[in-house]
Scaffold this active site. Structure first.
Site, PDB file in Angstrom:
ATOM      1  N   TYR A  78      34.955  26.464  26.868  1.00 18.20           N
ATOM      2  CA  TYR A  78      36.356  26.310  27.277  1.00 18.20           C
ATOM      3  C   TYR A  78      36.555  26.858  28.685  1.00 18.20           C
ATOM      4  CZ  TYR A  78      37.987  25.177  22.565  1.00 18.20           C
ATOM      5  OH  TYR A  78      38.210  24.560  21.366  1.00 18.20           O
TER       6      TYR A  78
ATOM      7  N   TYR B   6      30.380  24.867  19.521  1.00 16.60           N
ATOM      8  CA  TYR B   6      30.203  26.174  20.177  1.00 16.60           C
ATOM      9  C   TYR B   6      30.117  27.293  19.147  1.00 16.60           C
ATOM     10  CZ  TYR B   6      35.357  26.444  19.666  1.00 16.60           C
ATOM     11  OH  TYR B   6      36.641  26.436  19.190  1.00 16.60           O
TER      12      TYR B   6
ATOM     13  N   ARG C  67      31.312  26.318  15.547  1.00 17.38           N
ATOM     14  CA  ARG C  67      32.400  25.371  15.314  1.00 17.38           C
ATOM     15  C   ARG C  67      31.886  23.954  15.549  1.00 17.38           C
ATOM     16  NH1 ARG C  67      37.575  25.675  15.499  1.00 17.38           N
ATOM     17  NH2 ARG C  67      37.213  24.190  13.841  1.00 17.38           N
TER      18      ARG C  67
ATOM     19  N   HIS D  80      35.398  19.528  18.187  1.00 20.92           N
ATOM     20  CA  HIS D  80      36.786  19.263  17.781  1.00 20.92           C
ATOM     21  C   HIS D  80      37.684  19.235  18.998  1.00 20.92           C
ATOM     22  CE1 HIS D  80      36.418  23.659  17.938  1.00 20.92           C
ATOM     23  NE2 HIS D  80      37.662  23.637  18.370  1.00 20.92           N
TER      24      HIS D  80
ATOM     25  N   HIS E 232      41.707  20.112  19.923  1.00 15.99           N
ATOM     26  CA  HIS E 232      42.952  20.719  19.444  1.00 15.99           C
ATOM     27  C   HIS E 232      44.123  19.803  19.793  1.00 15.99           C
ATOM     28  CE1 HIS E 232      41.293  24.825  18.663  1.00 15.99           C
ATOM     29  NE2 HIS E 232      40.390  24.429  19.541  1.00 15.99           N
TER      30      HIS E 232
HETATM   31 FE    FE Z   1      38.343  25.249  19.576  1.00 14.93          FE
END
Ligand code: FE
Lengths: 194, 256
Positions: free
Chosen positions: B126, B165, B175, B178, B180
């Site tokens: 991110y 990640y 995870r 995906h 959000h």
């Molecule tokens: Fe996330």
């Protein structure tokens, strides 16, 4: 209640919404210099009493005369750079979005909401956070004459201690304090709508 | 002791079994995740222990929650739904198009409402200072988009496929890929923040965030479908994901 379309489940907002959802002036909902501007502030706390530094709060409320805000432009953007411009300082969108700071604190500057029907004036609040799988709704009621609050159907239905968690506490100069306890003895009264 | 993936898998299986048993015994199916979902460790101190107080807003047309803020042309620029064109250079990764419709509980399109998305880059990182995953940042990808739904409730985003990640929920926790999503409806009661997943991802079964939705059919609704008709020649692969907003609305009150 039945429904034809199967609804999409909610998920946590996670830890990394901070570069995506907040926008400059997100908590400055009141148009510049408006006489009905108030400040509502507080802290978001977890079940151990620790501040929640990565929550996102949203607020939504009526205008001072109880009218529904229809102005757009909460997230106004600059077509030249694509960056946020900030609100225009004139229209009242009624919508605020505030990330908590490192100490779990937040502040909203908005217009004193009016009321509709038998409801006492309140702001709608929605809490998102890492660790919270599904957002939480609550209401921020402003201090009003006791008869006014007693006539509110939701407040009237609650035991005194639970009711107290929905009442903002007046401070000097049009400022109100409203802490949000996600869990614990002082747990905020959260709502679900049906 | 930090739990292992096997510990978490076991906890999740117990929650699923308990839920399925309850439904078989006549309990109402639950679409949303439980807020007290221990396999997702961060939930421990962050969920209320008292049940939410029900407010029958459908009998109160004056309830503020039956209304929603308005967003419009000044809030979203034309390029905001293309996450690959926000920087001078081209981002790394597989180009994808995600498209679908936003509907209310009655199956009606949700028109002119705001959708916001955010995601990791193709390496699973991110653009957030607190993301310490040592995968590379991409100077040509921030991973934020927004759009307004059309008259048919439709939306489209062009982006890159986010990478999986690691996170610190348990040892070797990952995870699944995906995106959000944040959505508004015509009533604030319909507010939704969720995540969209990709089909055939082996990490789906091991992820406590997805598995916090204990209803198998509801979980499947969070996984987009590969749609070849949405793929663009020489350009991008297409995924279809329709979203149904929960919560009573003023319109819902009328049709009852
Ligand atoms: Fe996330």
């Amino acid at each position: 209640m039945t429904s034809s379309a199967p609804r999409t489940p909610a998920h946590t907002i996670g830890p990394f919404h901070g570069y995506a959802l907040p926008f400059p002036g997100g908590g400055d909902v009141a148009p510049a210099g408006h006489p009905d501007a108030i400040t509502v502030h507080g802290q978001v706390l977890d079940g151990a009493g620790a501040p929640v530094p990565d929550a996102l709060l949203e607020f939504w409320g009526l205008g001072p005369d109880g009218e529904l805000p229809r102005a757009t432009g909460s997230l106004r953007r600059d077509p030249a750079t694509g960056e946020f411009l900030g609100r225009d300082g004139i229209g009242f969108t009624g919508f605020g979005r505030i990330p908590t700071d490192a100490d779990g604190r937040w502040a909203l500057r908005t217009l004193r909401p009016g009321a509709r029907g038998r409801n006492a004036p309140y702001l709608v609040a929605c809490v998102f956070a890492r660790g919270l799988t599904h957002h939480l709704f609550t209401r921020v009621y402003l201090p009003e004459p006791a008869e006014r609050l007693a006539a509110d159907p939701l407040l009237a239905s609650l035991a005194p201690a639970r009711r107290a968690t929905l009442l903002a506490v007046a401070e000097p100069r049009g400022t109100y304090r409203f802490d949000i306890h996600l869990q614990g003895a002082a747990e905020t009264t959260f709502l679900e709508f049906a | 002791m930090t739990p292992t993936q096997a510990d978490i898998d076991h906890e999740m299986a117990l929650r699923r079994e308990a839920y399925e048993k309850a439904v078989a015994a006549g309990a109402t199916p639950v679409h949303h995740p439980a807020r007290d979902y221990a396999p997702y460790r961060s939930s421990a101190l962050r969920h209320p222990k008292r049940p939410p107080v029900p407010v029958a807003v459908r009998y109160d047309p004056e309830a503020v929650e039956l209304t929603s803020p308005a967003f419009g042309a000044t809030d979203v620029t034309e390029l905001d739904n293309d996450l690959t064109r926000r920087h001078p250079g081209e981002p790394l990764g597989e180009r994808i198009t995600v498209s679908g419709r936003v509907l209310d509980r009655g199956g009606r399109p949700v028109r002119g409402q705001l959708i916001e998305i955010w995601q990791a880059n193709a390496s699973g990182r991110y653009a957030h200072r607190r993301d310490r995953h040592p995968a590379p940042l991409d100077p040509n990808f921030t991973g934020v988009g927004r759009t307004l739904t059309g008259d048919d409730g439709g939306y489209t985003f062009t982006t890159v496929k986010p990478g999986p990640y690691p996170w610190r929920n348990h040892t070797n926790a990952w995870r699944p890929s995906h995106i959000h999503f944040s959505l508004f409806g015509t009533a604030f009661t319909q507010r939704l923040v969720t995540q969209m997943y990709f089909p055939y991802d082996p990490l789906l079964a091991h992820d406590p965030v997805l598995q916090s939705v204990t209803d198998a059919a509801a979980r499947r609704r969070l996984v987009a479908a590969y749609d070849h008709a949405l793929s663009r020649p020489e350009q991008s692969l297409g995924y279809r994901w329709d979203i149904v907003l929960d919560g009573p609305t003023a319109a819902w009150t009328e049709v009852r």
